[in-house]
Write an enzyme that holds these catalytic residues in place. Structure first.
Site, PDB file in Angstrom:
ATOM      1  N   GLU A   1      11.481  -2.350  -8.571  1.00 10.07           N
ATOM      2  CA  GLU A   1      11.477  -1.485  -7.387  1.00 10.07           C
ATOM      3  C   GLU A   1      11.868  -0.088  -7.856  1.00 10.07           C
ATOM      4  OE1 GLU A   1      10.731  -2.238  -4.231  1.00 10.07           O
ATOM      5  OE2 GLU A   1      10.870  -4.431  -4.121  1.00 10.07           O
TER       6      GLU A   1
ATOM      7  N   ALA B   1       0.792  -1.224   0.000  1.00  8.32           N
ATOM      8  CA  ALA B   1       0.000   0.000   0.000  1.00  8.32           C
ATOM      9  C   ALA B   1       0.828   1.280   0.000  1.00  8.32           C
ATOM     10  CB  ALA B   1      -0.930  -0.016   1.216  1.00  8.32           C
TER      11      ALA B   1
ATOM     12  N   HIS C   1       6.786  -2.045  -7.542  1.00  6.65           N
ATOM     13  CA  HIS C   1       6.983  -1.785  -6.112  1.00  6.65           C
ATOM     14  C   HIS C   1       7.900  -0.581  -5.964  1.00  6.65           C
ATOM     15  CE1 HIS C   1       5.663  -5.736  -4.225  1.00  6.65           C
ATOM     16  NE2 HIS C   1       5.633  -6.038  -5.504  1.00  6.65           N
ATOM     17  N   SER C   2       8.143  -0.173  -4.717  1.00  2.00           N
ATOM     18  CA  SER C   2       9.238   0.744  -4.424  1.00  2.00           C
ATOM     19  C   SER C   2       9.741   0.417  -3.019  1.00  2.00           C
ATOM     20  CB  SER C   2       8.766   2.204  -4.496  1.00  2.00           C
ATOM     21  OG  SER C   2       8.056   2.588  -3.333  1.00  2.00           O
TER      22      SER C   2
ATOM     23  N   ARG D   1       3.308 -11.928   0.270  1.00  2.26           N
ATOM     24  CA  ARG D   1       3.761 -13.145   0.955  1.00  2.26           C
ATOM     25  C   ARG D   1       2.633 -14.172   0.999  1.00  2.26           C
ATOM     26  NH1 ARG D   1       7.366 -10.219   0.599  1.00  2.26           N
ATOM     27  NH2 ARG D   1       9.059  -9.688   2.039  1.00  2.26           N
TER      28      ARG D   1
HETATM   29 ZN   LIG Z   1       6.819  -3.739  -2.198  1.00  3.85          ZN
END
Ligand SMILES: [Zn+2]
Ligand SMILES: *[C@@H]1O[C@H](CO)[C@@H](O)[C@H](O)[C@H]1NC(C)=O
Ligand SMILES: *[C@@H]1O[C@H](CO)[C@@H](O)[C@H](O)[C@H]1NC(C)=O
Length: 426
Positions: A382, A184, A307-308, A255
């Site tokens: 990322e 999030a 993602h980051s 996960r």
């Molecule tokens: Zn992430």
């Protein structure tokens, strides 16, 4: 980011009167591990719930960032000093930064559109604005764009997928599948996904070659409940929002996939930010993504999860340091993206398998895509932090999204070229 073993702040620090988790006085430290001894020390520190490791790469010399609460700072600094790990404090008061960002972001509540049917990147867009944009695109470009719901989130928000084609009506083309925002707090990821959508739809003329033999299916916000919560309640919220116990909510969606679920770098504690879930696919959001992947079986050639932060292009496996059979192909394709970005903006990306360059982690969508959904080229990207962890300044959103697009486009071109050769051989 992958690794955050810390217990969520809601347990310890939420002021029941204020609606926002305060990070007043929290500091962000940065340092690097220079050798195995230091790496071990840091991995041990990361086991301590008091420290929120935003990054913990396995390659020596790459920056590591940690958020530490006021009460724990002295001991933390002493541990680093004892281990001769030189550190800098990159943020003296994280709480203040969060407040400033929140105010700026909310100054543009109605400024989603630069023009109807378009979207601006001067703000981190909220769920409703993203939804409205997708729906407008499907109306304006109805021959090329379709928006569907692939399921509902726990809080009953529709999970939207946009299918972008070139409108020639040919069925069952190859597919490029993307998602963003499973974590999030990683706000730049959905922004970048929206940018990709904008380029493919609104800037179609320049990008039509990417749609000749491929349809793109993009889920720009796969965890909208968590995303909204990170805007309205706790800036560092990472998980979904389904309650787990009376004290703790949320599962780490990345996960929660059913491949080596619960094995490595994941937590069985409901309060942990890497909680793997009460069972594999316990979350409606991960179920929806799973079903989407399987529905594209045989067609999807490339899966990308945004993602980051930290400038990584990652591929399987997360659950083991071994590499998949076709890792050379994936590596080659990922490097095309890294090179394109380096050439365009000078930004460096590190390329490699999740477990080797970042940290082992099991139950992620990346491993699942390859092992179970049989998508031959899966990657995690990322995105950069612009020096601000999960909070690149508003003025940097468009620049970062554009840079990300350059990488994604180069990767897509490489995929298209590669599978053309495969098809010709067959
Ligand atoms: Zn992430
Ligand atoms: C907190 O949020 C609730 C519901 O969202 C709202 O009714 C209340 O006024 C808020 N309280 C404060 C102090 O902002
Ligand atoms: C690791 O690096 C630190 C700091 O440079 C140094 O003091 C220490 O001796 C090194 N340890 C090993 C095993 O090389």
């Amino acid at each position: 980011m992958f690794l955050k073993l810390a217990v969520i702040a809601t347990l310890c620090c939420t002021n029941a009167l204020a609606n926002f988790t305060s990070y007043e006085g929290y500091k962000v430290y940065e340092f690097t591990a220079e050798n195995t001894t230091q790496q071990k020390t840091l991995e041990n520190l990361a086991q301590n719930n008091a420290y929120d490791f935003f990054t913990l790469p396995r390659i020596f010399g790459l920056p590591i960032r940690v958020l530490v609460a006021p009460a724990d700072q002295l001991q933390f600094q002493q541990t680093l000093e004892t281990s001769q790990i030189a550190y800098t404090t990159v943020n003296e008061n994280f709480g203040q930064s969060v407040e400033v960002e929140r105010k700026l972001n909310s100054m543009y509540p109605k400024q989603r559109n630069s023009a109807p049917g378009s979207i601006s990147f001067n703000v981190y867009q909220r769920y409703d604005a993203i939804t409205a944009y997708l729906e407008e695109l499907s109306k304006t470009y109805s021959s090329r764009v379709k928006v569907t719901s692939i399921g509902d989130s726990y809080e009953k928000r529709q999970l939207h997928a946009i299918t972008i084609t070139n409108g020639d009506g040919v069925a069952n083309k190859n597919v490029i599948l993307m998602d963003a925002g499973i974590h999030a707090r990683e706000w730049i990821a959905p922004a970048a996904a929206l940018y990709v959508i904008q380029q493919l739809v609104e800037n179609y003329e320049q990008n039509s070659h990417l749609l000749a033999n491929y349809d793109w299916i993009i889920v720009p916000l796969i965890n909208p409940d968590g995303y909204e919560y990170s805007h309205t309640r706790d800036r560092l919220w990472r998980k979904t929002r389904k309650p787990v116990t009376i004290f703790c909510d949320g599962t780490d969606g990345n996960r929660n996939f059913d491949f080596h679920w619960g094995e490595i770098a994941t937590s069985s504690h409901a309060c942990a930010s890497t909680f793997s879930g009460s069972s594999a696919f316990s979350e409606p959001e991960t179920q929806a993504l799973r079903d989407l992947m399987h529905s594209l079986s045989g067609r999807a050639k490339f899966y990308l999860s945004l993602h980051s932060f930290g400038n990584y292009l990652l591929y399987p496996w997360g659950y083991t340091s071994e590499l998949p059979e076709n890792w050379r192909d994936i590596d080659d394709i990922a490097r095309a993206g890294a090179t394109a970005i380096k050439t365009a903006t000078g930004t460096d990306y590190t390329v490699g398998s999740t477990s080797n360059v970042l940290y082992p982690a099991s139950g992620g969508s990346l491993d699942y895509a390859l092992a179970k959904a049989k998508i031959p080229v899966p990657m995690v990207m990322e995105l950069p932090s612009a020096g601000q962890q999960f909070d690149p300044p508003l003025s940097k959103i468009e620049e970062l999204a554009f840079e990300t697009w350059i990488g994604i486009k180069a990767i897509a071109e490489k995929i298209i070229e590669k599978y053309k050769l495969v098809d010709e051989e067959n």
